[in-house]
Design an enzyme around this catalytic site. Structure first.
Site, PDB file in Angstrom:
ATOM      1  CG  MET A 101      -1.888  -1.043   1.316  1.00 39.24           C
ATOM      2  SD  MET A 101      -2.924  -1.047   2.823  1.00 39.24           S
ATOM      3  CE  MET A 101      -1.937  -1.392   3.876  1.00 39.24           C
ATOM      4  N   GLY A 187       1.793   4.364   4.219  1.00 38.27           N
ATOM      5  CA  GLY A 187       2.378   3.467   3.538  1.00 38.27           C
ATOM      6  C   GLY A 187       2.840   2.262   4.234  1.00 38.27           C
ATOM      7  CB  SER A 188       1.825  -0.281   5.912  1.00 36.12           C
ATOM      8  OG  SER A 188       0.561   0.662   5.563  1.00 36.12           O
ATOM      9  NE  ARG A 189       4.797  -7.515   2.911  1.00 34.28           N
ATOM     10  CZ  ARG A 189       6.068  -8.178   3.097  1.00 34.28           C
ATOM     11  NH1 ARG A 189       6.922  -7.389   2.391  1.00 34.28           N
ATOM     12  NH2 ARG A 189       6.004  -9.074   3.536  1.00 34.28           N
TER      13      ARG A 189
END
Length: 218
Positions: A101, A187-189
């Site tokens: 993301m 911002g990440s996963r």
């Protein structure tokens, strides 16, 4: 037909639907922008602050948006907006689908299937950019859902900027498919582990929409 949402009311501002957990970041930013705009006509300093402050507030509103979704009817739907970063077979027979993301994506995550939350575990760690392999050691929240397919594991992974994961529902909660379950900031996963025998119907590089994109194949 979309599933009903039974979670607590979300934060809101001027009619904009915002993600729960946005207030600590958003309210000071919007307040600064509003005050600088009001004082801009009388103060050169306030005028200089007004433009970047307003731009930052607008960016925050966009980042923390939480749109309603018509949930796709299917066994497994995407838990996150983003791009499929990798699809990997796991030693135990499961398949891991990793979704990256960016800061431009909606960062509210949703339940991939209906079921019961059997575990929500916060694991401390680092803050490596989420697109790096080393990000697997980042701070994360590990979810387990008891579903019609058995145990489903989902991991929210913090990134270099996303240093706060906000779970929305506790262990023991029954969730509907596509229901909001948590937020990762900036911002990440999200990693989703599919049980052995479940065939993946997305590919690396494909864009996903939480609650809408079908992950598995019939």
């Amino acid at each position: 037909m979309p599933h009903s949402q039974t979670s607590a009311p979300r934060d809101s501002l001027a009619g904009v639907r915002l993600a729960r957990g946005a207030s600590p970041w958003l309210l000071p930013t919007v307040a600064t922008a509003a005050v600088s705009l009001l004082r801009a006509r009388r103060s050169g300093t306030a005028k200089a602050v007004a433009v970047p402050a307003t731009a930052l507030a607008a960016g925050m509103l966009w980042f923390f948006r939480d749109p309603e979704r018509e949930i796709t009817q299917g066994r497994v739907v995407s838990p996150a907006d983003g791009v499929v970063q990798s699809i990997m077979p796991w030693k135990d027979g499961r398949t891991r689908v990793a979704i990256f993301m960016s800061p431009l994506n909606v960062h509210v995550n949703r339940a991939p299937l209906a079921g019961t939350v059997t575990s929500v575990e916060h694991v401390p760690g680092g803050f490596v950019p989420a697109f790096n392999k080393e990000s697997e050691n980042n701070e994360r929240v590990v979810w387990h859902f008891d579903t019609e397919l058995g145990d489903i594991e989902m991991i929210q992974i913090a990134g270099a900027v996303a240093r706060r994961i906000v779970p929305y529902v506790p262990q023991g909660t029954k969730v509907e498919q596509g229901e909001r379950v948590g937020l990762i900031r900036f911002g990440s996963r999200v990693d989703l582990y599919l049980p052995e025998g479940v065939e993946v119907d997305v590919e690396v590089g494909q864009k996903t929409v939480a609650g809408v994109t079908r992950i598995d194949r019939d």
